[in-house]
Write an enzyme that holds these catalytic residues in place. Structure first.
Site, short mmCIF file in Angstrom:
data_model
loop_
_atom_site.label_atom_id
_atom_site.label_comp_id
_atom_site.label_asym_id
_atom_site.label_seq_id
_atom_site.Cartn_x
_atom_site.Cartn_y
_atom_site.Cartn_z
N LEU A 32 0.87 -1.19 0.00
CA LEU A 32 0.00 0.00 0.00
C LEU A 32 0.89 1.23 0.00
CD1 LEU A 32 -3.16 0.35 0.06
CD2 LEU A 32 -2.87 1.13 2.41
N ARG A 41 4.83 -4.47 5.39
CA ARG A 41 5.59 -4.83 6.59
C ARG A 41 5.31 -3.83 7.71
NH1 ARG A 41 11.01 -4.93 3.31
NH2 ARG A 41 9.88 -3.09 2.58
N THR A 42 5.10 -2.58 7.34
CA THR A 42 4.80 -1.55 8.34
C THR A 42 3.36 -1.08 8.16
OG1 THR A 42 7.09 -0.84 8.03
CG2 THR A 42 5.66 0.63 9.29
N HIS A 70 2.76 -6.09 -19.81
CA HIS A 70 3.41 -5.07 -18.98
C HIS A 70 3.11 -3.66 -19.52
CE1 HIS A 70 7.02 -4.37 -16.08
NE2 HIS A 70 6.21 -3.32 -16.07
N VAL A 71 1.84 -3.31 -19.52
CA VAL A 71 1.43 -2.02 -20.10
C VAL A 71 0.80 -1.06 -19.08
CG1 VAL A 71 1.08 -2.91 -22.45
CG2 VAL A 71 -0.85 -2.93 -20.83
N ASP A 77 -0.22 -8.44 -15.38
CA ASP A 77 0.44 -7.47 -16.27
C ASP A 77 1.94 -7.72 -16.30
OD1 ASP A 77 0.53 -5.03 -17.90
OD2 ASP A 77 1.51 -4.10 -16.17
N GLU A 116 10.03 -11.83 -18.31
CA GLU A 116 9.53 -11.03 -19.44
C GLU A 116 10.60 -10.86 -20.52
OE1 GLU A 116 8.08 -7.35 -17.81
OE2 GLU A 116 6.69 -8.38 -16.47
N GLY A 154 2.58 -5.72 -9.89
CA GLY A 154 3.85 -5.33 -9.26
C GLY A 154 5.03 -5.84 -10.07
N ARG A 155 5.52 -7.02 -9.70
CA ARG A 155 6.60 -7.66 -10.44
C ARG A 155 6.34 -9.17 -10.51
NH1 ARG A 155 7.70 -3.65 -12.54
NH2 ARG A 155 9.61 -2.46 -12.54
N ARG A 193 2.75 4.16 -2.91
CA ARG A 193 2.22 5.23 -3.77
C ARG A 193 1.13 4.69 -4.70
NH1 ARG A 193 8.32 6.58 -4.01
NH2 ARG A 193 8.26 4.51 -4.95
N ILE A 194 1.40 3.58 -5.36
CA ILE A 194 0.42 3.05 -6.32
C ILE A 194 -0.69 2.26 -5.61
CG2 ILE A 194 0.09 1.61 -8.38
CD1 ILE A 194 3.07 2.20 -9.07
P1 NAP Z 1 6.25 2.16 -3.07
O1 NAP Z 1 5.56 3.46 -2.90
O2 NAP Z 1 7.64 2.00 -2.63
O3 NAP Z 1 5.34 1.06 -2.35
C1 NAP Z 1 5.77 -0.26 -2.15
C2 NAP Z 1 4.83 -0.91 -1.16
O4 NAP Z 1 5.18 -2.29 -1.02
C3 NAP Z 1 4.92 -0.30 0.25
O5 NAP Z 1 3.63 -0.22 0.80
C4 NAP Z 1 5.78 -1.29 1.02
O6 NAP Z 1 5.46 -1.25 2.40
C5 NAP Z 1 5.35 -2.61 0.34
N1 NAP Z 1 6.35 -3.67 0.46
C6 NAP Z 1 7.64 -3.64 0.06
N2 NAP Z 1 8.25 -4.80 0.36
C7 NAP Z 1 7.32 -5.57 0.97
C8 NAP Z 1 7.34 -6.87 1.51
N3 NAP Z 1 8.46 -7.61 1.53
N4 NAP Z 1 6.21 -7.37 2.06
C9 NAP Z 1 5.08 -6.62 2.08
N5 NAP Z 1 4.99 -5.38 1.57
C10 NAP Z 1 6.11 -4.86 1.03
O7 NAP Z 1 6.24 1.71 -4.60
P2 NAP Z 1 5.19 2.08 -5.74
O8 NAP Z 1 5.59 3.36 -6.37
O9 NAP Z 1 3.82 1.94 -5.22
O10 NAP Z 1 5.52 0.90 -6.79
C11 NAP Z 1 5.43 -0.44 -6.39
C12 NAP Z 1 5.98 -1.36 -7.46
O11 NAP Z 1 5.04 -1.52 -8.50
C13 NAP Z 1 7.24 -0.90 -8.19
O12 NAP Z 1 8.41 -1.14 -7.43
C14 NAP Z 1 7.20 -1.72 -9.45
O13 NAP Z 1 7.87 -2.95 -9.28
C15 NAP Z 1 5.72 -1.99 -9.66
N6 NAP Z 1 5.19 -1.24 -10.83
C16 NAP Z 1 4.71 -1.94 -11.90
C17 NAP Z 1 4.23 -1.24 -13.00
C18 NAP Z 1 3.70 -1.97 -14.20
O14 NAP Z 1 3.84 -1.44 -15.29
N7 NAP Z 1 3.08 -3.12 -14.04
C19 NAP Z 1 4.25 0.14 -13.02
C20 NAP Z 1 4.73 0.82 -11.92
C21 NAP Z 1 5.19 0.11 -10.83
P3 NAP Z 1 6.50 -1.71 3.54
O15 NAP Z 1 7.84 -1.17 3.14
O16 NAP Z 1 5.93 -1.15 4.79
O17 NAP Z 1 6.47 -3.22 3.53
C1 8YV Z 2 7.53 0.44 -16.92
C2 8YV Z 2 7.23 -0.27 -14.50
O1 8YV Z 2 6.83 -0.29 -17.89
O2 8YV Z 2 7.68 1.82 -13.51
C3 8YV Z 2 7.77 0.60 -13.42
O3 8YV Z 2 8.30 0.04 -12.44
O4 8YV Z 2 7.20 -1.46 -14.38
C4 8YV Z 2 6.67 0.34 -15.72
O5 8YV Z 2 6.14 1.60 -15.51
C5 8YV Z 2 8.94 -0.03 -16.91
O6 8YV Z 2 9.65 0.29 -15.83
C6 8YV Z 2 9.68 0.50 -18.13
O7 8YV Z 2 9.58 -0.32 -19.17
#
Ligand code: NAP
Ligand code: 8YV
Length: 320
Positions: free
Chosen positions: A153, A176-177, A280-281, A257, A262, A232-233, A155-156
């Site tokens: 929980l 975790r927190t 992954h869009v 996604d 990949e 996420g990933r 930013r996204i």
């Molecule tokens: P963020 O603000 O850093 O949020 C990450 C969240 O995950 C925090 O709430 C964190 O809380 C939690 N977390 C981290 N490690 C954890 C664990 N081991 N167990 C449980 N919770 C955990 O990151 P964000 O900006 O929201 O982005 C999150 C991720 O989304 C990115 O790192 C990226 O991999 C993925 N993403 C994917 C796409 C896509 O195109 N599909 C696009 C953007 C991002 P705690 O630290 O308190 O655990």
């Molecule tokens: C992008 C993402 O597709 O921001 C991320 O973590 O997974 C996606 O927004 C990727 O990083 C660039 O291809």
């Protein structure tokens, strides 16, 4: 910026707006992504920055003695060894916040597609089957009345939760927190959350701590009405366990996604009907990718101008 332009390495492909923005301000050297870093004589010694959408290994950093900054295109920077960078005094930046809305919007779309089988329904129409065979089959699942657990929980994740509120679902999360600024149900462990919810949405980063944490045990806890969504990933999921859970109806459906390896997608996913997939869009609109590209360029240009960056990752030795 001094008269001598900084040299910036661009491995593989990156959004063209990054290089358009850098052009004229820095010297850009493009190289193939991955593998061993091979550069013409004398170039390694002058590389000060990297703009990357993918991987920068510790070995590459070691091969670039003047490296100061790695600007990652994406908020997730699992392709960059940020701890190693920090140990060498190298700054790493990512692209947080500018993509929150796009990724959260896509997550809701993927969730509804998975539950209501809308892509399959459209294909049915396009194939001319509606007129020939009659109405498309009812979807076994609905969003109505669901209890949703969000893994991550940040930013996204928070934007996903906010978007889900008007759908009148029950919302909880695991991190975790525990956050003290939200009223959603907090679950102390992923397993506990999977037991209590019927819909699991993962939006955690790809780290050692999240590697394959969504496994057979979690799918069993989610149960046959359970739906799993991953934005996420892919590294957070045991894909073999997910395939078996979908085949054996241990869970009801999945929407993905992101994938473990990949752009390779396991054949077994392609032959399953209870899965909805995207390549992954989640952030892939022109406006959002432009904003990400601008952030990559602004971090690099700011660094070379006066050693300031807008969005350093937590491991990095400087603060923005
Ligand atoms: P963020 O603000 O850093 O949020 C990450 C969240 O995950 C925090 O709430 C964190 O809380 C939690 N977390 C981290 N490690 C954890 C664990 N081991 N167990 C449980 N919770 C955990 O990151 P964000 O900006 O929201 O982005 C999150 C991720 O989304 C990115 O790192 C990226 O991999 C993925 N993403 C994917 C796409 C896509 O195109 N599909 C696009 C953007 C991002 P705690 O630290 O308190 O655990
Ligand atoms: C992008 C993402 O597709 O921001 C991320 O973590 O997974 C996606 O927004 C990727 O990083 C660039 O291809």
């Amino acid at each position: 910026m001094s008269d001598t332009k900084a040299t910036v390495l661009v491995p593989g492909k990156i959004n063209p707006r990054v290089t358009e923005r850098l052009q004229g301000n820095v010297e850009i050297i493009t190289v193939p992504a991955g593998g061993e870093l091979v550069l013409p004589e004398g170039v390694a010694e002058r590389v000060r920055g990297i703009a990357v959408s993918g991987v920068v290994s510790a070995a590459w950093m070691n091969a670039l003695p003047k490296l100061e900054i790695i600007a990652n295109f994406g908020v997730g920077y699992d392709g960059v060894d940020a701890k190693h960078a920090a140990s060498r005094g190298v700054v790493v930046t990512n692209t947080p916040d500018v993509l929150n809305d796009e990724v959260a919007d896509t997550t809701i779309a993927l969730l509804i597609n998975t539950l209501r089988r809308l892509p399959q329904a459209e294909n049915y129409l396009r194939e001319g089957r509606w007129a020939k065979e009659g109405a498309f089959g009812l979807s076994p699942f609905s969003l109505k009345g669901r209890t949703i657990g969000i893994l991550g929980l940040g930013r996204i994740g928070l934007e996903i939760a906010k978007r889900l509120e008007p759908f009148k679902v029950n919302l909880g999360y695991h991190t975790r927190t525990k956050r003290d600024d939200v009223a959603y149900t907090y679950y102390g462990s992923l397993k506990e959350m999977a037991e209590k919810v019927d819909t699991l949405i993962s939006i955690v980063p790809g780290t050692a701590a999240t590697h394959k944490i969504i496994d057979a045990d979690i799918f069993k806890a989610l149960g046959p009405q359970g739906v799993f969504i991953n934005v996420g990933r892919g590294s957070s999921v045991d894909e073999d366990a997910l395939i078996k859970a979908l085949e054996d109806k241990v869970i009801g459906a999945a929407g993905l996604d992101v994938f473990y390896n990949e752009p390779q997608v396991p054949d077994a996913f392609l032959s399953l009907d209870n899965i909805s997939m995207l390549p992954h869009v989640a952030s892939a609109s022109v406006p959002t990718r432009n904003a990400m590209a601008d952030l990559v360029a602004d971090n690099l240009l700011g660094w070379f101008k006066d050693k300031t960056v807008l969005t350093p990752v937590p491991e990095t030795p400087v603060k923005g």
